[in-house]
Design a protein around this motif. Structure first.
Motif, PDB file in Angstrom:
ATOM      1  N   GLU A   1       0.829  -1.205   0.000  1.00 34.90           N
ATOM      2  CA  GLU A   1       0.000   0.000   0.000  1.00 34.90           C
ATOM      3  C   GLU A   1       0.864   1.257   0.000  1.00 34.90           C
ATOM      4  OE1 GLU A   1      -2.805  -0.202   3.191  1.00 34.90           O
ATOM      5  OE2 GLU A   1      -3.880  -1.886   2.285  1.00 34.90           O
ATOM      6  N   ARG A   2       1.962   1.246   0.773  1.00 36.93           N
ATOM      7  CA  ARG A   2       2.868   2.401   0.779  1.00 36.93           C
ATOM      8  C   ARG A   2       3.494   2.601  -0.594  1.00 36.93           C
ATOM      9  NH1 ARG A   2       5.226   0.266   5.967  1.00 36.93           N
ATOM     10  NH2 ARG A   2       3.948   1.194   7.554  1.00 36.93           N
ATOM     11  N   ARG A   3       3.921   1.505  -1.192  1.00 35.70           N
ATOM     12  CA  ARG A   3       4.534   1.580  -2.525  1.00 35.70           C
ATOM     13  C   ARG A   3       3.520   2.112  -3.540  1.00 35.70           C
ATOM     14  NH1 ARG A   3       6.089  -3.241  -2.405  1.00 35.70           N
ATOM     15  NH2 ARG A   3       4.443  -4.169  -3.636  1.00 35.70           N
ATOM     16  N   GLN A   4       2.290   1.601  -3.493  1.00 32.36           N
ATOM     17  CA  GLN A   4       1.248   2.046  -4.415  1.00 32.36           C
ATOM     18  C   GLN A   4       0.894   3.505  -4.181  1.00 32.36           C
ATOM     19  OE1 GLN A   4      -1.838  -0.827  -3.728  1.00 32.36           O
ATOM     20  NE2 GLN A   4      -0.926  -2.357  -5.085  1.00 32.36           N
ATOM     21  N   ALA A   5       0.841   3.928  -2.925  1.00 33.19           N
ATOM     22  CA  ALA A   5       0.534   5.333  -2.619  1.00 33.19           C
ATOM     23  C   ALA A   5       1.633   6.240  -3.173  1.00 33.19           C
ATOM     24  CB  ALA A   5       0.389   5.537  -1.115  1.00 33.19           C
ATOM     25  N   GLY A   6       2.888   5.823  -3.054  1.00 34.85           N
ATOM     26  CA  GLY A   6       3.994   6.599  -3.603  1.00 34.85           C
ATOM     27  C   GLY A   6       3.895   6.721  -5.115  1.00 34.85           C
ATOM     28  N   LEU A   7       3.541   5.626  -5.777  1.00 34.03           N
ATOM     29  CA  LEU A   7       3.388   5.661  -7.238  1.00 34.03           C
ATOM     30  C   LEU A   7       2.202   6.532  -7.647  1.00 34.03           C
ATOM     31  CD1 LEU A   7       4.148   1.921  -8.040  1.00 34.03           C
ATOM     32  CD2 LEU A   7       5.597   3.899  -8.532  1.00 34.03           C
ATOM     33  N   ALA A   8       1.130   6.490  -6.886  1.00 31.12           N
ATOM     34  CA  ALA A   8      -0.035   7.336  -7.183  1.00 31.12           C
ATOM     35  C   ALA A   8       0.335   8.813  -7.053  1.00 31.12           C
ATOM     36  CB  ALA A   8      -1.194   6.994  -6.250  1.00 31.12           C
ATOM     37  N   VAL A   9       1.145   9.143  -6.050  1.00 29.11           N
ATOM     38  CA  VAL A   9       1.612  10.524  -5.891  1.00 29.11           C
ATOM     39  C   VAL A   9       2.450  10.928  -7.099  1.00 29.11           C
ATOM     40  CG1 VAL A   9       3.165  11.996  -4.534  1.00 29.11           C
ATOM     41  CG2 VAL A   9       1.482  10.572  -3.379  1.00 29.11           C
TER      42      VAL A   9
ATOM     43  N   ALA B   1       1.505  13.987  -9.516  1.00 26.90           N
ATOM     44  CA  ALA B   1       2.466  15.089  -9.642  1.00 26.90           C
ATOM     45  C   ALA B   1       2.860  15.286 -11.101  1.00 26.90           C
ATOM     46  CB  ALA B   1       3.697  14.804  -8.788  1.00 26.90           C
ATOM     47  N   SER B   2       3.078  14.181 -11.825  1.00 29.50           N
ATOM     48  CA  SER B   2       3.431  14.286 -13.243  1.00 29.50           C
ATOM     49  C   SER B   2       2.298  14.909 -14.048  1.00 29.50           C
ATOM     50  CB  SER B   2       3.755  12.904 -13.811  1.00 29.50           C
ATOM     51  OG  SER B   2       4.887  12.371 -13.169  1.00 29.50           O
ATOM     52  N   LEU B   3       1.074  14.507 -13.766  1.00 24.03           N
ATOM     53  CA  LEU B   3      -0.068  15.086 -14.474  1.00 24.03           C
ATOM     54  C   LEU B   3      -0.233  16.565 -14.143  1.00 24.03           C
ATOM     55  CD1 LEU B   3      -2.684  12.201 -14.256  1.00 24.03           C
ATOM     56  CD2 LEU B   3      -1.274  12.867 -16.219  1.00 24.03           C
ATOM     57  N   ALA B   4       0.014  16.944 -12.909  1.00 21.64           N
ATOM     58  CA  ALA B   4      -0.071  18.359 -12.525  1.00 21.64           C
ATOM     59  C   ALA B   4       1.006  19.165 -13.256  1.00 21.64           C
ATOM     60  CB  ALA B   4       0.081  18.508 -11.021  1.00 21.64           C
ATOM     61  N   GLU B   5       2.213  18.589 -13.379  1.00 24.70           N
ATOM     62  CA  GLU B   5       3.287  19.261 -14.127  1.00 24.70           C
ATOM     63  C   GLU B   5       2.892  19.402 -15.595  1.00 24.70           C
ATOM     64  OE1 GLU B   5       6.885  17.063 -13.550  1.00 24.70           O
ATOM     65  OE2 GLU B   5       7.008  17.574 -11.417  1.00 24.70           O
ATOM     66  N   ARG B   6       2.299  18.345 -16.145  1.00 24.86           N
ATOM     67  CA  ARG B   6       1.854  18.394 -17.538  1.00 24.86           C
ATOM     68  C   ARG B   6       0.797  19.476 -17.727  1.00 24.86           C
ATOM     69  NH1 ARG B   6      -2.419  14.245 -19.358  1.00 24.86           N
ATOM     70  NH2 ARG B   6      -3.492  15.674 -17.971  1.00 24.86           N
TER      71      ARG B   6
END
Length: 163
Positions: free
Chosen positions: A85-93, A97-102
């Motif tokens: 869950e921690r790993r998945q939460a990190g990937l979701a962030v 973040a990438s979409l916000a930058e885009r």
């Protein structure tokens, strides 16, 4: 009846004996006879476990061991789940973040294009003429949308509105 066996056989009636008294007799016999004493045929002791109780106690011990193992397995599984869950939460962030930058990059590019369209309109060109200048790469609807985008103030001190 108790039989103590090692080259000789001793008999004793223990129908009214307690478990402690029988243990004392067995210890005395071992001391007299020496090692290798085998005690067989014990029955009728008071205060001791009945044959029905012993399997239950063995089962309880096994159940405790099995419960411990199951608890350990569940703990390990829960730890793995938390790590996942921690790993998945990190990937979701990372995704967000990438979409916000885009989105920010798209917004900045559109603002730049809108400024250029407004500059061309200021030179008294029509939307159809600007589309033709762009080699047909952009439609008139998109040019009209860009021309209607509000201009963003240059980075500098922000105006304070007093009411």
């Amino acid at each position: 009846m108790v039989r103590i066996v090692q080259n000789r056989v001793f008999h004793a009636r223990v129908g009214t004996w307690s478990r402690d008294r029988f243990a004392a007799l067995a210890g005395t016999c071992r001391d007299l006879i020496g090692g290798g004493v085998r005690i067989a045929g014990v029955s009728g002791l008071k205060g001791g476990r009945t044959p029905k109780e012993e399997p239950r106690m063995v089962r309880q011990g096994l159940k405790q061991e099995v419960r411990r193992r199951v608890t350990e397995a569940l703990s390990a599984k829960q730890k793995e789940r938390l790590e996942q869950e921690r790993r998945q939460a990190g990937l979701a962030v990372d995704v967000l973040a990438s979409l916000a930058e885009r989105d920010e990059a798209i917004h900045a590019a559109e603002q730049h294009a809108a400024e250029a369209v407004r500059a061309l309109l200021a030179e008294r060109l029509g939307v159809a003429e600007i589309a033709e200048l762009c080699g047909g790469q952009i439609g008139t609807k998109e040019l009209a949308r860009l021309s209607r985008l509000p201009a963003i103030a240059e980075s500098g001190p922000t105006a304070v509105v007093k009411s």
